[in-house]
Design an enzyme around this catalytic site. Structure first.
Site, PDB file in Angstrom:
ATOM      1  N   ASP A  80       0.858  -1.176   0.000  1.00  0.00           N
ATOM      2  CA  ASP A  80       0.000   0.000   0.000  1.00  0.00           C
ATOM      3  C   ASP A  80       0.903   1.237   0.000  1.00  0.00           C
ATOM      4  O   ASP A  80       2.115   1.134   0.224  1.00  0.00           O
ATOM      5  CB  ASP A  80      -0.892  -0.037   1.247  1.00  0.00           C
ATOM      6  CG  ASP A  80      -1.832   1.150   1.324  1.00  0.00           C
ATOM      7  OD1 ASP A  80      -2.331   1.570   0.262  1.00  0.00           O
ATOM      8  OD2 ASP A  80      -2.066   1.653   2.432  1.00  0.00           O
ATOM      9  N   THR A  90      -0.254   4.984   1.204  1.00  0.00           N
ATOM     10  CA  THR A  90      -0.501   5.897   2.317  1.00  0.00           C
ATOM     11  C   THR A  90      -0.359   5.179   3.649  1.00  0.00           C
ATOM     12  O   THR A  90      -1.042   4.196   3.916  1.00  0.00           O
ATOM     13  CB  THR A  90      -1.907   6.506   2.210  1.00  0.00           C
ATOM     14  OG1 THR A  90      -2.060   7.110   0.935  1.00  0.00           O
ATOM     15  CG2 THR A  90      -2.119   7.533   3.307  1.00  0.00           C
ATOM     16  N   PHE A 145     -12.616  23.244  -6.271  1.00  0.00           N
ATOM     17  CA  PHE A 145     -11.617  22.358  -6.869  1.00  0.00           C
ATOM     18  C   PHE A 145     -12.293  21.183  -7.573  1.00  0.00           C
ATOM     19  O   PHE A 145     -13.310  20.668  -7.126  1.00  0.00           O
ATOM     20  CB  PHE A 145     -10.714  21.825  -5.741  1.00  0.00           C
ATOM     21  CG  PHE A 145      -9.724  20.785  -6.177  1.00  0.00           C
ATOM     22  CD1 PHE A 145      -8.452  21.156  -6.572  1.00  0.00           C
ATOM     23  CD2 PHE A 145     -10.058  19.441  -6.188  1.00  0.00           C
ATOM     24  CE1 PHE A 145      -7.535  20.200  -6.962  1.00  0.00           C
ATOM     25  CE2 PHE A 145      -9.159  18.484  -6.575  1.00  0.00           C
ATOM     26  CZ  PHE A 145      -7.889  18.865  -6.966  1.00  0.00           C
ATOM     27  N   THR A 202      -2.596   0.969  -4.569  1.00  0.00           N
ATOM     28  CA  THR A 202      -3.086   2.056  -3.729  1.00  0.00           C
ATOM     29  C   THR A 202      -4.441   2.550  -4.217  1.00  0.00           C
ATOM     30  O   THR A 202      -4.768   2.432  -5.398  1.00  0.00           O
ATOM     31  CB  THR A 202      -2.075   3.232  -3.718  1.00  0.00           C
ATOM     32  OG1 THR A 202      -2.606   4.307  -2.952  1.00  0.00           O
ATOM     33  CG2 THR A 202      -1.794   3.722  -5.123  1.00  0.00           C
ATOM     34  N   ASP A 260      -1.545  -1.010   5.971  1.00  0.00           N
ATOM     35  CA  ASP A 260      -1.799  -0.483   7.312  1.00  0.00           C
ATOM     36  C   ASP A 260      -3.271  -0.258   7.606  1.00  0.00           C
ATOM     37  O   ASP A 260      -3.615   0.114   8.723  1.00  0.00           O
ATOM     38  CB  ASP A 260      -1.054   0.838   7.499  1.00  0.00           C
ATOM     39  CG  ASP A 260      -1.608   1.935   6.597  1.00  0.00           C
ATOM     40  OD1 ASP A 260      -1.907   1.628   5.427  1.00  0.00           O
ATOM     41  OD2 ASP A 260      -1.766   3.076   7.056  1.00  0.00           O
ATOM     42  N   ASN A 314      -8.602  -1.521   4.361  1.00  0.00           N
ATOM     43  CA  ASN A 314      -8.703  -1.753   2.920  1.00  0.00           C
ATOM     44  C   ASN A 314      -7.562  -2.605   2.383  1.00  0.00           C
ATOM     45  O   ASN A 314      -7.562  -2.975   1.213  1.00  0.00           O
ATOM     46  CB  ASN A 314      -8.766  -0.419   2.163  1.00  0.00           C
ATOM     47  CG  ASN A 314      -7.581   0.479   2.484  1.00  0.00           C
ATOM     48  OD1 ASN A 314      -6.867   0.274   3.457  1.00  0.00           O
ATOM     49  ND2 ASN A 314      -7.359   1.482   1.658  1.00  0.00           N
ATOM     50  N   ASP A 315      -6.591  -2.926   3.226  1.00  0.00           N
ATOM     51  CA  ASP A 315      -5.486  -3.796   2.820  1.00  0.00           C
ATOM     52  C   ASP A 315      -5.659  -5.235   3.312  1.00  0.00           C
ATOM     53  O   ASP A 315      -4.823  -6.091   3.008  1.00  0.00           O
ATOM     54  CB  ASP A 315      -4.158  -3.249   3.362  1.00  0.00           C
ATOM     55  CG  ASP A 315      -3.861  -1.847   2.868  1.00  0.00           C
ATOM     56  OD1 ASP A 315      -4.050  -1.612   1.663  1.00  0.00           O
ATOM     57  OD2 ASP A 315      -3.459  -0.999   3.674  1.00  0.00           O
TER      58      ASP A 315
END
Length: 1156
Positions: A406, A408, A539, A643, A784, A787-788
Site C-alpha cells: 500500500d 498511504t 476544486f 493504492t 496499514d 482496505n489492505d
C-alpha cells in the site's frame, strides 16, 4: 440479503428503527420475515474471530491435527504396534512422541485462540449509549442490533454501520476519521438527511422514529452505499455520505445519533476482514510430498523384506519350526511374509519419525521469538516492537519474489511538509541533506522546520511579493479553524496538502484565524484583516485548480516539482466581475449540462493571471523507504504498489522512492475505460517490449497462455531495459478479465515497477491471487488499513504496519512492525536465516534418520528376515528425542552462514531462497544417498570385523548385544561429528548440546546395561553388563573409529573441493568487508500535480452548512453567498473519483499546472 432489522412496534414496541437489506422477491421477503423472529433474540453485533470454546476445543483440534497426513500415519502405526503378532517394538516408542506432538500443537493452538477470545471480548464488551424504552442506556457492543438508535460522542469509536440521523453540528454534519478503514488520518464529512437532522437531541422524537431502510446486501465496498429511507410516506435516497461505518472515530463533533444498518459480521469492516486462510509454506508442501515418497520407499523395503522372509521360511524355516512352541508356529510361508511386511513397516517407520514435526515447530517458534526480540526493529517513537503473529511461516520470508505494498501510511507517513517555494522568480528552501550541516529554522507551531533563513529576512524586510505569496496561502483553501478552550487554534483539514500550506503561512506570520460563508479573517504580521469572499471556485480533478475571489484579488495555486502548487493572481474590476457572476448564476440554473457550464464559467475567469510563485510540498516518506526499496530490488524482489490514491499522487511517490526514474526506457500508462481500450494499450506496450512482430493473444488463446505462465515459460530474459507499468482501477478491472489477464500479467512481470492506483480492496486481492496462481511465486503483502486486509490475507505472507492509522491490518497480518524499513531486515536477515536454517535442519534430519533406520534393512538379510531389530528398543525410542534432538535444534535455531550485517550489505545472498536451491527434491535425494552410504558403512564395517573377532582375553565377542552396542555407539558419534561439520556458527549452546548429547548417550547406555536396573525391570533391560564389557575392548573402539572415518571423510573431501572450485554466494561473502551502497535519488522534471483534495468542499464552505452559528458575523451585501444552497451536496456525493485521462503521455511536457 440478510435481515438486519428490529421488529416493528407490533413485535417490540420499544424498538425505534427498522432496516433491512434489499429483497429480490415477495417470497424472499416472506421467508426473511419468518427468520426475523429468530434473529430478534440474537446479539447481532458480536464479533467472532476465535475458533474454539471449552467444549469444542478437544474434538475440533484433534480432528484438525489428524487431517495432517503425518499424524494420521503415526496413529496407524500405533494401532499396528498394539497387534502382538506383527509388532517387534513396544507401543510406547510411538505413543510417547505422538502424544507429545499433539499436546504441543494443542497448547499452541489453545494459546492463540485464547488471545483471539480476549481480543473479541475486549471489543464486544465496549459500551455504547443505545435508545431503549425511550431513554438512553449503556449497552455492550455485542448486544447492539440492526434498527437500534445509538448516540456517539466526540472521539468515540463507531460500534456498527450507522445511518446518520442528527448531530451537534449545523445541518446535521459530522466529522469522522477513517484510519481503521483506509489508513487516511485526514477528516471526512458526513451529513444527515435534512428531514432527520431536525430530530436533534429530542429523545422522545428519536424514540418514535419508525423509518424503514431498504439497502444493498452486506458487502466490502468501503466507498459505496445505495439504499433509501421510507419515512412519513416519503422516500429519501441514501448514499455513502449518509453512512458512518464501524471502525470510524467521531472527531470534532460533540455528539451524533445514528441508526444501525449493519451489525457484527455484516458491517463493511468485517466484510473486508473475510475468513482467515490457512497458510502453509512451500517447504511444508514439499515435505508432504516427500513424506509420501518416503512412505512408498518404506513400502518397497517392506515388500522386499517380506518376500525374503517368505523365501527364507520356505527354504530354511522348516528346519526350525519343530523347536518353536506350537502356538507360535506359522505354517504358511506366504502368511509369514505378510506378517513380516507389517513388522518391518513398524520397524522402518523411523525414516520419518514424528519428532521431525516437533522439531520443526520448536525451530519455527525460536525464529519467531528472534523477530519479537529484535531491538533493531523496535520503533521507539511509538514504543512498538516487531511481532511474529504466526509461527508457521518464518522460512517463507526467505523466499519472497513479489512484494505488494500500500502507499498511504505504508510507504509514506501521511504527513505533508512545506519544503521549498519560489516567489517572484527567487527560490527559497533547501532540501535537507545529512552530509551538509544545514541548521533549520525552528518554529513554535507544529514543530515546523524550514531550511532557509533568507525567507524570514525577506518577510521582515516587508518584501511585498513575499507578503502577497503567504497572504494567498492563508486565504485560498477549505481549512476549518477550531479554537480550543485554552485558546489554542487547531486546523481541521480535508487534505494534508492544504494543512501543510496553511501551517506554513501561519509560521511565517500570516495566520488564518476564522471564516464565515462570506468572510475570511487572517492575522497578517500581527494585524487582523478580514477579507470579503465574493466567490469560491471549487476544486475538481479536471480543472486541477481552485480559486477564491475577494474584493481586491483573485488567488490561485498550481504546481511543478515535489508536490507543487503554482500561485497566481488577477486584478478584477467590479463591472467585469458582475458580468461574470451573472454567467455563473445562469450556469447554476442549468439542469442538463450544469457541470459543463460551470466549468466554462470558471475557465473564463481563471485566465490572464500573473504568476506570483510556487510551493513545493513533500509527501514525507517513512525513514529508510528509499534504501529499503533499493536493497530489496537488488535481492531480485519486485515491488508492486497497490493504492487507492489517484494516479498523479501514486506516480509522485514512485519517483520519490526511486521506483520510477527518468532513466527508464518507458513508462506504460494504462487508463482505458473499456476492455477494447485496455486491450489496445496493452498491445502497444507489448509491441514496445517485444517488437511489432510479436502477436497479441486473443480471447481464444488465453488458456494456453496462462498454462505457459504457470510453467514459468516467459521471455523476461529476452527483454532488456527498465520499464514501468501504471494502471488505474477501472482499467485494472478490464485487465483482470479472463481474456486479458495473461497479457497484463506478462507485461507487468517484465516491468521493473508496477503501480496500480485507484484500486479497490477486492482488486488488490485479485492482483495478488493472479501472481500467486500463474507465477507460482512466493508473495508478500504489506499495508496499514482495513482496505489492505484482503490483500494481506491473500498473499503467502501478510505484514501489517502498526502505526497511527489503526490496527485492523495488524490484526489480520502474519507479521507486524511500525515502519516499512523494517521489511528489509525481516526478509534479508530473519527470513534468509530462517530459510537457511530450516533447509539445513531438514537435510541433516533426513540424512541421520536414513542412516539410523536402514541398518535394520541390511540386518534383515542376516537375521532370516525375522523383523528383529539391530538396536535395543530403548535406543530406538531415545535416539530421536534425546540423543540427537538438541544438537539439531541448536543448529536449526542459531546457525548462520554469514553475519546479519553481510546479509544486509549483500542482498544477492537472498537469491538462493527465491530459486529454492537449499532444499528441493534433488537435495533430498542427495541426503538420502548420503544416509544410505552411512548406514551401509555403519552395518558392514562392524559386521566384517565381528565376523571372526576375539577379544583381548581371547574370548569371542561377536555376540548380538555387543554388535548392537557397537553400531549404536558408532551411529551416535558419526551423526554428532556430521552435525559439527554442518554447523557454520558455533555458540556455547551448540557445544553443550552436541558434546553433551554424546555424554548423555554414554550415561544412559551404562545405566540401562547395569545390574541394578536389570534387577528392578528384568524384562525391559535385558542387555546386562554388555556396555561395560564391549566398550572396554580396544578392538571395539578401533571399529568405531574406522566406521566414523569412512562415513565422514568423503563428506569433508567433497566440501573442501566444492568450496575451492564452486563457492556459493555465502562462501564469497564471508571474507568480504561491508561496503554499503547508498542509493542515489534521481531528480526529474515531471508532473507535480498530486493534490489530495476532493470536489465539493468549496460549496460546503460558502453554503455555511459546516459552520456553527456562533461564529457567523454580519457582512455587507457584497459578501452574500452566490451559490445554490443545495448544489454542494449533489457535487460532493456525485464527484468522488478522479479523472486521470488528462495525464499527458508526452514525456517532454512534464509540468502540469493545477491552480488554486
Amino acid at each position: 440479503g440478510t435481515v438486519c432489522s428490529r421488529l416493528t412496534d407490533k413485535l417490540a414496541k420499544t424498538e425505534p428503527g427498522v432496516c433491512w437489506s434489499q429483497l429480490e422477491s415477495l417470497n424472499q421477503l416472506l421467508s426473511f420475515q419468518c427468520e426475523h423472529l429468530y434473529f430478534r433474540n440474537q446479539p447481532n453485533n458480536r464479533i467472532h474471530t476465535s475458533k474454539y470454546n471449552v467444549l469444542t476445543f478437544l474434538p475440533i483440534n484433534l480432528f484438525e491435527q489428524f487431517q495432517r497426513v503425518a499424524n494420521a500415519y503415526f496413529l496407524f502405526l500405533l494401532i499396528l504396534q498394539l497387534i502382538p503378532e506383527i509388532s517387534s517394538l513396544s507401543w510406547f516408542t510411538t505413543i510417547v512422541p505422538l502424544v507429545l506432538v499433539l499436546t504441543i500443537t494443542a497448547v499452541k493452538d489453545a494459546t492463540d485462540d485464547y488471545f483471539r477470545h480476549k481480543s473479541d471480548n475486549q471489543v464486544n464488551n465496549r459500551l455504547s449509549e443505545v435508545l431503549i424504552n425511550g431513554r438512553l442506556q449503556s449497552e455492550k457492543w455485542m448486544n447492539v442490533m440492526a434498527g437500534d438508535i445509538i448516540k456517539l460522542e466526540n472521539n468515540q469509536f463507531v460500534a456498527a454501520d450507522l445511518l446518520l440521523l442528527s448531530s451537534s453540528e449545523p445541518h446535521g454534519l459530522c466529522y469522522i476519521e477513517t484510519a481503521e478503514l483506509d489508513g487516511e488520518t485526514n477528516l471526512k464529512v458526513r451529513h444527515a438527511l435534512p428531514v432527520t437532522s431536525e430530530l436533534g437531541t429530542d429523545i422522545s422524537r428519536l424514540a418514535k422514529f419508525d423509518g424503514v431502510v431498504a439497502c444493498e446486501p452486506p458487502n466490502n465496498k468501503l466507498d459505496k452505499f445505495t439504499g433509501d429511507l421510507s419515512w412519513k410516506d416519503n422516500k429519501y435516497p441514501l448514499n455513502n455520505e449518509k453512512i458512518i461505518l464501524r471502525g470510524c472515530v467521531l472527531r470534532n463533533t460533540s455528539w451524533c445519533f445514528g441508526m444501525v444498518i449493519f451489525a457484527g459480521p455484516d458491517t463493511k469492516l468485517m466484510q473486508n476482514s473475510g475468513k482467515t486462510k490457512f497458510k502453509r509454506t512451500s517447504i511444508d508442501r514439499l515435505m508432504n510430498t516427500l513424506v509420501l515418497w518416503i512412505f512408498g520407499f518404506l513400502v518397497c523395503m517392506g515388500i522386499i523384506l517380506a518376500i525374503g522372509n517368505s523365501i527364507w521360511e520356505h527354504q530354511v524355516g522348516d528346519y526350525f519350526r519343530a523347536f518353536l512352541f506350537q502356538d507360535e508356529v506359522v505354517k504358511n510361508s506366504i502368511f509369514s511374509g505378510f506378517l513380516t511386511f507389517w513388522s518391518y513397516i513398524i520397524i522402518l517407520n523411523t525414516v520419518v519419525p514424528i519428532s521431525l514435526y516437533v522439531s520443526v515447530e520448536v525451530i519455527r517458534l525460536g525464529h519467531s521469538y528472534f523477530i519479537n526480540w529484535d531491538r533493531k526493529m523496535y520503533y521507539s517513537k511509538k514504543e512498538t516492537l516487531a511481532e511474529a503473529r504466526t509461527t508457521t511461516l518464518n522460512e517463507e520470508l526467505g523466499q519472497i519474489e513479489y512484494v505488494f505494498s500500500d502507499k498511504t501510511g505504508t510507504l509514506t507517513q501521511n504527513i505533508m511538509t512545506f519544503n521549498k517555494c519560489s516567489i517572484n522568480g527567487k527560490t527559497y528552501g533547501k532540501l535537507f541533506s545529512p552530509l551538509k550541516k544545514i541548521f533549520p529554522l525552528l518554529f513554535s507551531y507544529n514543530k515546523f522546520q524550514f531550511y532557509d533563513h533568507s525567507l524570514v529576512e525577506s518577510i521582515k524586510l516587508g518584501d511585498p511579493k513575499v507578503h502577497e505569496f503567504f497572504r494567498l496561502l492563508a486565504l485560498c483553501h477549505t481549512v476549518m479553524p477550531e479554537e480550543k478552550n485554552e485558546g489554542k487554534l487547531i486546523y481541521q483539514v480535508q487534505s494534508p496538502d492544504e494543512g501543510a500550506l496553511v501551517t506554513a503561512a501561519r509560521n511565517f506570520g500570516f495566520i488564518f484565524k476564522s471564516r464565515t460563508p462570506e468572510t475570511i479573517t487572517v492575522e497578517e504580521m500581527g494585524k487582523v484583516v478580514t477579507y470579503q469572499l465574493l466567490a469560491f471556485l471549487d476544486f475538481n480533478n479536471i480543472r486541477k485548480r481552485m480559486s477564491v475571489i475577494g474584493t481586491n484579488d483573485t488567488f490561485e495555486f498550481g504546481g511543478e516539482g515535489l508536490r507543487t502548487l503554482a500561485i497566481a493572481y488577477r486584478d478584477l474590476n467590479e463591472e467585469y466581475f458582475k458580468e461574470w457572476f451573472k454567467l455563473l448564476e445562469e450556469a447554476n440554473r442549468e439542469f442538463d449540462k450544469r457541470d459543463e457550464c460551470i466549468a466554462a464559467a470558471y475557465e473564463e475567469i481563471e485566465k490572464d493571471m500573473m504568476l506570483l510563485g510556487a510551493t513545493a510540498i513533500e509527501d514525507k516518506l517513512q525513514d529508510g523507504v528509499i534504501e529499503t526499496i533499493a536493497s530489496l530490488s537488488l535481492a531480485n524482489i519486485k515491488i508492486w504498489v497497490l493504492t487507492g490514491d489517484k494516479q498523479e499522487t501514486a506516480m509522485n511517490i514512485g519517483y520519490s522512492c526511486n521506483m520510477l526514474t527518468d532513466d527508464m526506457n518507458e513508462v506504460f500508462i494504462i487508463s482505458g475505460h473499456s476492455a477494447a481500450e485496455v486491450w489496445e494499450e496493452l498491445k502497444k506496450a507489448k509491441e514496445i517490449l517485444f517488437g511489432r512482430s510479436t502477436g497479441f493473444t486473443n480471447g481464444y488463446a488465453f488458456c494456453e497462455k496462462l498454462q505457459e505462465l504457470k510453467r514459468g515459460s516467459t521471455v523476461e530474459e529476452s527483454v532488456t531495459g527498465d520499464y514501468a507499468l501504471i494502471i488505474n482501477g477501472h482499467s485494472l478491472g478490464h485487465a483482470l478479465e479472463a481474456n486479458l489477464q495473461s497479457e497484463f500479467l506478462e507485461i507487468a512481470c517484465i516491468c521493473k515497477t508496477v503501480i496500480c492506483c485507484r484500486v479497490t480492496p477486492l482488486q488488490k486481492a485479485q492482483v495478488v491471487e493472479l501472481v500467486k496462481e500463474y507465477r507460482k511465486a512466493v508473495t508478500l503483502a504489506i499495508g496499514d488499513g482495513a482496505n489492505d486486509i484482503s490483500m494481506i490475507k491473500s498473499a503467502h505472507i501478510g505484514v501489517g504496519i502498526s502505526g497511527q492509522e489503526g490496527m485492523q491490518a495488524v490484526l489480520a497480518s502474519d507479521y507486524s512492525f511500525a515502519q516499512f524499513r523494517y521489511l528489509q531486515r525481516l526478509l534479508l536477515v530473519h527470513g534468509r536465516w530462517s530459510y537457511f536454517r530450516m533447509c539445513k535442519f531438514l537435510c541433516y534430519f533426513f540424512y541421520k534418520n536414513f542412516a539410523f533406520t536402514l541398518v535394520h534393512f541390511w540386518f534383515g538379510f542376516f537375521c532370516g528376515f525375522s523383523a528383529q531389530t539391530v538396536y535395543d528398543q530403548w535406543f530406538i525410542t531415545l535416539f530421536n528425542i534425546v540423543y540427537t534432538s538438541l544438537p539439531i535444534l541448536a543448529m536449526g535455531i542459531f546457525d548462520q552462514d554469514v553475519s546479519e550485517q553481510n546479509s544486509m550489505d549483500y542482498p544477492n545472498l537472498y537469491r538462493p531462497g527465491q530459486l529454492n536451491l537449499l532444499f528441493n527434491k534433488s537435495k533430498f535425494f542427495i541426503c538420502i544417498a548420503h544416509g544410505v552410504y552411512t548406514s551401509f558403512a555403519l552395518f558392514f564395517i562392524p559386521y566384517g570385523v565381528f565376523y571372526n573377532l576375539a577379544g583381548e582375553d581371547g574370548k569371542h565377542i561377536a555376540d548380538y548385544q555387543s554388535f548392537a552396542v557397537t553400531i549404536a555407539t558408532s551411529l551416535v558419534i558419526v551423526v554428532s561429528v556430521q552435525i559439527a561439520l554442518d554447523t557454520s556458527y558455533w555458540t556455547v549452546i551448540n557445544h553443550v548440546f552436541i558434546w553433551g548429547s554424546v555424554a548423555t548417550y554414554f550415561s544412559i547406555l551404562f545405566t540401562m546395561h547395569s545390574d541394578g536396573i536389570f534387577d528392578v525391570f528384568p524384562n525391559q533391560f535385558p542387555f546386562v553388563g554388555n556396555a561395560r564389557h564391549s566398550l572396554t575392548q580396544k578392538n571395539i573402539w578401533l571399529v568405531i573409529l574406522l566406521t566414523t572415518v569412512v562415513s565422514v571423510m568423503p563428506v569433508i573431501a567433497f566440501r573442501f573441493i566444492k568450496v575451492d572450485l564452486y563457492p556459493t554466494l555465502s562462501d564469497q561473502a564471508r571474507p568480504l568487508k561491508s561496503h554499503r551502497r547508498q542509493p542515489r535519488r534521481t531528480s526529474s522534471r515531471r508532473s507535480g500535480y498530486a493534490f489530495a483534495h476532493q470536489e465539493g468542499y468549496g460549496e460546503l464552505i460558502t453554503s455555511g452548512k459546516n459552520m456553527r452559528v456562533k461564529n457567523l458575523h454580519p457582512t455587507s451585501g457584497l459578501g452574500k453567498t452566490m451559490y445554490n444552497s443545495t448544489s454542494w451536496i449533489e457535487n460532493l456525493c456525485k464527484k468522488t473519483t478522479d479523472t486521470v485521462n488528462s495525464f499527458s503521455l508526452d514525456r517532454t511536457k512534464r509540468t502540469q499546472v493545477k491552480f488554486r
